[in-house]
Scaffold this motif. Sequence first.
Motif, PDB file in Angstrom:
ATOM      1  N   ARG A   1      11.320  49.416 -44.725  1.00 59.04           N
ATOM      2  CA  ARG A   1      11.368  50.121 -43.280  1.00 59.04           C
ATOM      3  C   ARG A   1      10.605  51.077 -44.176  1.00 59.04           C
ATOM      4  NH1 ARG A   1      15.104  47.356 -40.080  1.00 59.04           N
ATOM      5  NH2 ARG A   1      16.658  45.831 -41.156  1.00 59.04           N
ATOM      6  N   VAL A   2      10.804  51.736 -44.921  1.00 57.56           N
ATOM      7  CA  VAL A   2       9.758  52.932 -45.403  1.00 57.56           C
ATOM      8  C   VAL A   2       8.348  52.440 -44.795  1.00 57.56           C
ATOM      9  CG1 VAL A   2       9.182  54.693 -46.877  1.00 57.56           C
ATOM     10  CG2 VAL A   2      11.932  54.669 -45.974  1.00 57.56           C
ATOM     11  N   VAL A   3       7.987  51.497 -45.663  1.00 60.13           N
ATOM     12  CA  VAL A   3       6.648  51.555 -45.679  1.00 60.13           C
ATOM     13  C   VAL A   3       6.161  50.608 -44.837  1.00 60.13           C
ATOM     14  CG1 VAL A   3       5.374  49.728 -46.654  1.00 60.13           C
ATOM     15  CG2 VAL A   3       7.118  50.718 -47.988  1.00 60.13           C
TER      16      VAL A   3
ATOM     17  N   THR B   1      16.459  57.988 -47.110  1.00 61.65           N
ATOM     18  CA  THR B   1      14.210  58.248 -46.810  1.00 61.65           C
ATOM     19  C   THR B   1      14.249  58.697 -48.009  1.00 61.65           C
ATOM     20  OG1 THR B   1      15.595  58.059 -44.526  1.00 61.65           O
ATOM     21  CG2 THR B   1      13.259  58.283 -45.086  1.00 61.65           C
ATOM     22  N   TYR B   2      14.128  60.097 -48.361  1.00 62.14           N
ATOM     23  CA  TYR B   2      13.738  60.985 -49.456  1.00 62.14           C
ATOM     24  C   TYR B   2      14.072  60.112 -50.902  1.00 62.14           C
ATOM     25  CZ  TYR B   2      12.948  65.413 -46.813  1.00 62.14           C
ATOM     26  OH  TYR B   2      12.344  65.651 -45.787  1.00 62.14           O
ATOM     27  N   LYS B   3      15.077  59.428 -50.918  1.00 62.47           N
ATOM     28  CA  LYS B   3      15.270  58.955 -52.320  1.00 62.47           C
ATOM     29  C   LYS B   3      14.362  57.875 -52.115  1.00 62.47           C
ATOM     30  CE  LYS B   3      19.095  56.782 -55.274  1.00 62.47           C
ATOM     31  NZ  LYS B   3      20.031  56.276 -55.336  1.00 62.47           N
ATOM     32  N   VAL B   4      13.983  57.502 -51.659  1.00 65.80           N
ATOM     33  CA  VAL B   4      13.239  55.878 -51.872  1.00 65.80           C
ATOM     34  C   VAL B   4      12.047  56.447 -51.827  1.00 65.80           C
ATOM     35  CG1 VAL B   4      12.245  54.151 -50.085  1.00 65.80           C
ATOM     36  CG2 VAL B   4      14.625  53.971 -50.049  1.00 65.80           C
ATOM     37  N   LEU B   5      11.572  58.095 -50.901  1.00 65.58           N
ATOM     38  CA  LEU B   5      10.098  58.093 -51.417  1.00 65.58           C
ATOM     39  C   LEU B   5       9.619  58.539 -52.532  1.00 65.58           C
ATOM     40  CD1 LEU B   5      10.300  59.691 -47.399  1.00 65.58           C
ATOM     41  CD2 LEU B   5       8.109  57.700 -48.272  1.00 65.58           C
ATOM     42  N   ASN B   6      10.599  58.712 -52.744  1.00 66.22           N
ATOM     43  CA  ASN B   6      10.549  59.632 -54.190  1.00 66.22           C
ATOM     44  C   ASN B   6      10.368  58.420 -55.274  1.00 66.22           C
ATOM     45  OD1 ASN B   6      10.607  62.331 -54.242  1.00 66.22           O
ATOM     46  ND2 ASN B   6      12.767  61.935 -54.377  1.00 66.22           N
ATOM     47  N   SER B   7      10.864  56.829 -55.402  1.00 66.86           N
ATOM     48  CA  SER B   7      10.890  55.935 -56.347  1.00 66.86           C
ATOM     49  C   SER B   7       9.908  55.264 -55.931  1.00 66.86           C
ATOM     50  CB  SER B   7      11.608  54.974 -56.068  1.00 66.86           C
ATOM     51  OG  SER B   7      13.147  55.408 -56.392  1.00 66.86           O
ATOM     52  N   LEU B   8       9.017  55.423 -54.767  1.00 62.84           N
ATOM     53  CA  LEU B   8       7.506  54.692 -54.255  1.00 62.84           C
ATOM     54  C   LEU B   8       6.579  55.749 -54.621  1.00 62.84           C
ATOM     55  CD1 LEU B   8       8.454  53.164 -50.449  1.00 62.84           C
ATOM     56  CD2 LEU B   8       8.337  52.324 -52.131  1.00 62.84           C
ATOM     57  N   LEU B   9       6.706  57.711 -54.618  1.00 58.97           N
ATOM     58  CA  LEU B   9       5.684  57.406 -55.261  1.00 58.97           C
ATOM     59  C   LEU B   9       5.588  57.698 -56.534  1.00 58.97           C
ATOM     60  CD1 LEU B   9       7.349  61.427 -53.163  1.00 58.97           C
ATOM     61  CD2 LEU B   9       4.598  60.065 -53.439  1.00 58.97           C
ATOM     62  N   LYS B  10       6.572  57.565 -57.234  1.00 58.41           N
ATOM     63  CA  LYS B  10       6.356  57.460 -58.889  1.00 58.41           C
ATOM     64  C   LYS B  10       5.920  55.965 -58.728  1.00 58.41           C
ATOM     65  CE  LYS B  10      10.574  59.729 -59.691  1.00 58.41           C
ATOM     66  NZ  LYS B  10      11.916  59.743 -60.509  1.00 58.41           N
ATOM     67  N   SER B  11       6.252  55.074 -57.576  1.00 56.95           N
ATOM     68  CA  SER B  11       5.063  53.640 -58.903  1.00 56.95           C
ATOM     69  C   SER B  11       3.718  53.332 -57.906  1.00 56.95           C
ATOM     70  CB  SER B  11       6.146  52.843 -58.690  1.00 56.95           C
ATOM     71  OG  SER B  11       6.143  52.660 -56.717  1.00 56.95           O
ATOM     72  N   LYS B  12       3.653  55.221 -57.731  1.00 56.58           N
ATOM     73  CA  LYS B  12       2.196  55.257 -56.492  1.00 56.58           C
ATOM     74  C   LYS B  12       1.631  53.519 -55.523  1.00 56.58           C
ATOM     75  CE  LYS B  12      -0.143  57.208 -60.668  1.00 56.58           C
ATOM     76  NZ  LYS B  12       0.976  57.798 -60.982  1.00 56.58           N
ATOM     77  N   LEU B  13       3.197  53.419 -54.921  1.00 55.51           N
ATOM     78  CA  LEU B  13       2.961  52.573 -53.514  1.00 55.51           C
ATOM     79  C   LEU B  13       2.811  53.174 -52.572  1.00 55.51           C
ATOM     80  CD1 LEU B  13       5.987  50.395 -54.252  1.00 55.51           C
ATOM     81  CD2 LEU B  13       2.991  50.050 -54.550  1.00 55.51           C
ATOM     82  N   VAL B  14       2.807  55.016 -52.980  1.00 54.21           N
ATOM     83  CA  VAL B  14       2.689  55.843 -51.691  1.00 54.21           C
ATOM     84  C   VAL B  14       2.480  57.057 -52.073  1.00 54.21           C
ATOM     85  CG1 VAL B  14       4.351  57.025 -50.006  1.00 54.21           C
ATOM     86  CG2 VAL B  14       4.691  54.813 -50.500  1.00 54.21           C
ATOM     87  N   GLY B  15       1.846  57.792 -51.083  1.00 53.86           N
ATOM     88  CA  GLY B  15       1.236  59.326 -51.814  1.00 53.86           C
ATOM     89  C   GLY B  15       2.005  60.437 -50.651  1.00 53.86           C
ATOM     90  N   SER B  16       1.750  61.236 -50.981  1.00 56.37           N
ATOM     91  CA  SER B  16       1.825  62.743 -50.500  1.00 56.37           C
ATOM     92  C   SER B  16       1.011  63.590 -50.291  1.00 56.37           C
ATOM     93  CB  SER B  16       3.783  62.773 -50.858  1.00 56.37           C
ATOM     94  OG  SER B  16       3.376  63.936 -52.104  1.00 56.37           O
TER      95      SER B  16
END
Length: 130
Positions: A12-14, A39-54
């Motif tokens: 859902r975040v994606v 949402t923050y927890k999921v975003l952190n995981s997605l950031l670490k995996s480089k699927l998401v940027g900030s």
Amino acid sequence: MLITREMDYAVRVVRALKGNTKISATEIAKKEHLPQAITYKVLNSLLKSKLVGSMRGVNGGYYLKCDLTSTTLYDICIALGEDMSITECIRDGYDCVNNRCGECILNREFNRIQKSLNRELQLTTLDKLL
């Protein structure tokens, strides 16, 4: 493995990030009706995996770095650190007294199901879901 709530939230975040240039975590949570803390927890995981940027700052926010046509549900599972095993007995290093000689039919069947599940998750790209 079951599809965990966290994995559902990650998809859902994606989805919230799809088509947007940058969006805040608060906006993502509101748009997808998600608890802000998760949402923050999921975003952190997605950031670490480089699927998401900030990006920080006034025009900052989160954005997609992955290609939705090649990123799969399996990739999301891995990014979240999910245990992919459908049962404990098929995990690497698990010492099952019933399968010490590799003769346990249950273990063999669970492994077959696990391979099938992994294959399906690897074939399901996010563009098909979003």
